[in-house]
Write an enzyme that holds these catalytic residues in place. Structure first.
Site: not given
Ligand SMILES: NC(=O)c1ccc[n+]([C@@H]2O[C@H](COP(=O)([O-])OP(=O)(O)OC[C@H]3O[C@@H](n4cnc5c(N)ncnc54)[C@H](O)[C@@H]3O)[C@@H](O)[C@H]2O)c1
Length: 296
Positions: A118, A139, A151, A189
């Site tokens: 993000s 993104h 994005e 963001n």
């Molecule tokens: N939540 C949102 O609305 C949103 C929107 C756009 C982008 N993002 C981005 O997406 C990414 C994920 O965010 P999220 O909200 O899904 O997080 P989340 O906490 O829901 O999920 C993250 C997952 O990654 C896994 N993980 C951690 N280390 C790992 C590894 N070494 N190998 C494989 N899996 C691993 C965890 O077990 C978990 O299941 C982040 O970079 C975040 O910034 C989030």
């Protein structure tokens, strides 16, 4: 492009896997947690069932989408033969650098390495590899199967060819990609997070309550969702990480995360995914009430 690996099966990873699988791509969904992988499949199934009941997809679409997804905890075998990897693991710089260093070693030389970060610099992530021209930001927005925007973020070294390929793949998913340059928080963001932080500060200073602040933005600005509800939906830990990256990246106090956000993350109140944030979701994500901490 046929074979995709998605790393991380959390909020975003399961949505990204769903979107690719529904468009006919073969997807390997990888996580370090088997629990996260099982939850991801159950969530994708629930979302497909909802689409089926609204007659947006057929039973055949549902079954073929599910059969296009394989889950695994073994990254090196999952990425074999992948044309594109989309990393959607926890928003943490050191973790992402470690994953990309490893990906560079274990992926075919032609594999494109995308990240759903993000806020973290694509150029910095690319520097952990020896293929900066093939590293790109992809993104997606939450919930991925519904939201149209992607994005597409070019790092300093990302090639035109790879950018065009990712723009094209995004269109194949039925999305509307927008190309942006690398800067902390990119576009979405950089604009959204200061608003969420300000909404939390407005609450912290008791200018108004949770529902009232959200109502002002819904009715007054025609936002589909209030900023505090949206923060819960994104994940308060994710919001905090993004603000920290922007605060460090711009060295500007306007991005400093407010105390209430930091305290809530420290207390494990992460929003919808933990069951409580500004709202309480103990009766399900669609049945929110103001968290007892914020009842006035
Ligand atoms: N939540 C949102 O609305 C949103 C929107 C756009 C982008 N993002 C981005 O997406 C990414 C994920 O965010 P999220 O909200 O899904 O997080 P989340 O906490 O829901 O999920 C993250 C997952 O990654 C896994 N993980 C951690 N280390 C790992 C590894 N070494 N190998 C494989 N899996 C691993 C965890 O077990 C978990 O299941 C982040 O970079 C975040 O910034 C989030």
């Amino acid at each position: 492009m046929k074979n995709i690996t998605v790393i991380g099966a959390g909020t975003m990873g399961n949505g990204i896997a769903h979107a690719f699988a529904q468009s006919g791509y073969s997807v390997n969904l990888v996580d370090i947690s088997t629990d996260a992988l099982e939850k991801a499949i159950s969530n994708i199934t629930k979302n497909l069932d909802r689409m089926l009941s609204k007659e947006k997809i057929s039973l055949e679409d549902k079954n073929s989408t599910l059969s296009n997804i394989t889950i695994s905890t073994e990254l090196s075998s999952a990425v074999k033969g992948s044309d594109l990897v989309v990393e959607a693991a926890t928003e943490n710089v050191d973790l992402k650098l470690k994953i990309f260093k490893q990906l560079d070693k274990i992926c075919d030389e032609n594999t494109i390495l995308g990240t759903n970060t993000s806020s973290i610099s694509i150029t910095k992530i690319a520097a952990a590899t020896n293929r900066a021209e093939k590293v790109i930001g992809m993104h997606f927005m939450n919930p991925v199967p519904i939201m149209k925007l992607v994005e597409v973020i070019r790092g300093k070294g990302t090639s035109d060819k790879v950018t065009n390929t990712i723009m094209e793949i995004s269109r194949n998913l039925g999305k509307s990609p927008v190309e942006v340059n690398d800067a902390p928080g990119f576009v979405a963001n950089r604009i959204l997070m200061p608003m969420i932080n300000e909404a939390i500060l407005t609450l912290e200073e008791n200018v108004s309550g949770v529902e009232e602040i959200d109502t002002v933005m819904i009715l007054g600005m025609s936002h589909p969702m209030g900023p505090l509800h949206l923060a819960d939906f994104i994940g308060l830990d994710v919001c905090l990480s993004i603000l920290e990256v922007m605060y460090d990246g711009f060295e500007n106090p306007k991005y400093k995360p407010c105390k209430t956000l930091i305290n809530m993350v420290n207390d494990g109140k992460l929003g919808v995914k933990s069951g409580e944030g500004f709202y309480d979701y103990s009766e399900g994500p669609r049945n929110k009430k103001v968290s007892s901490q914020f009842i006035r």
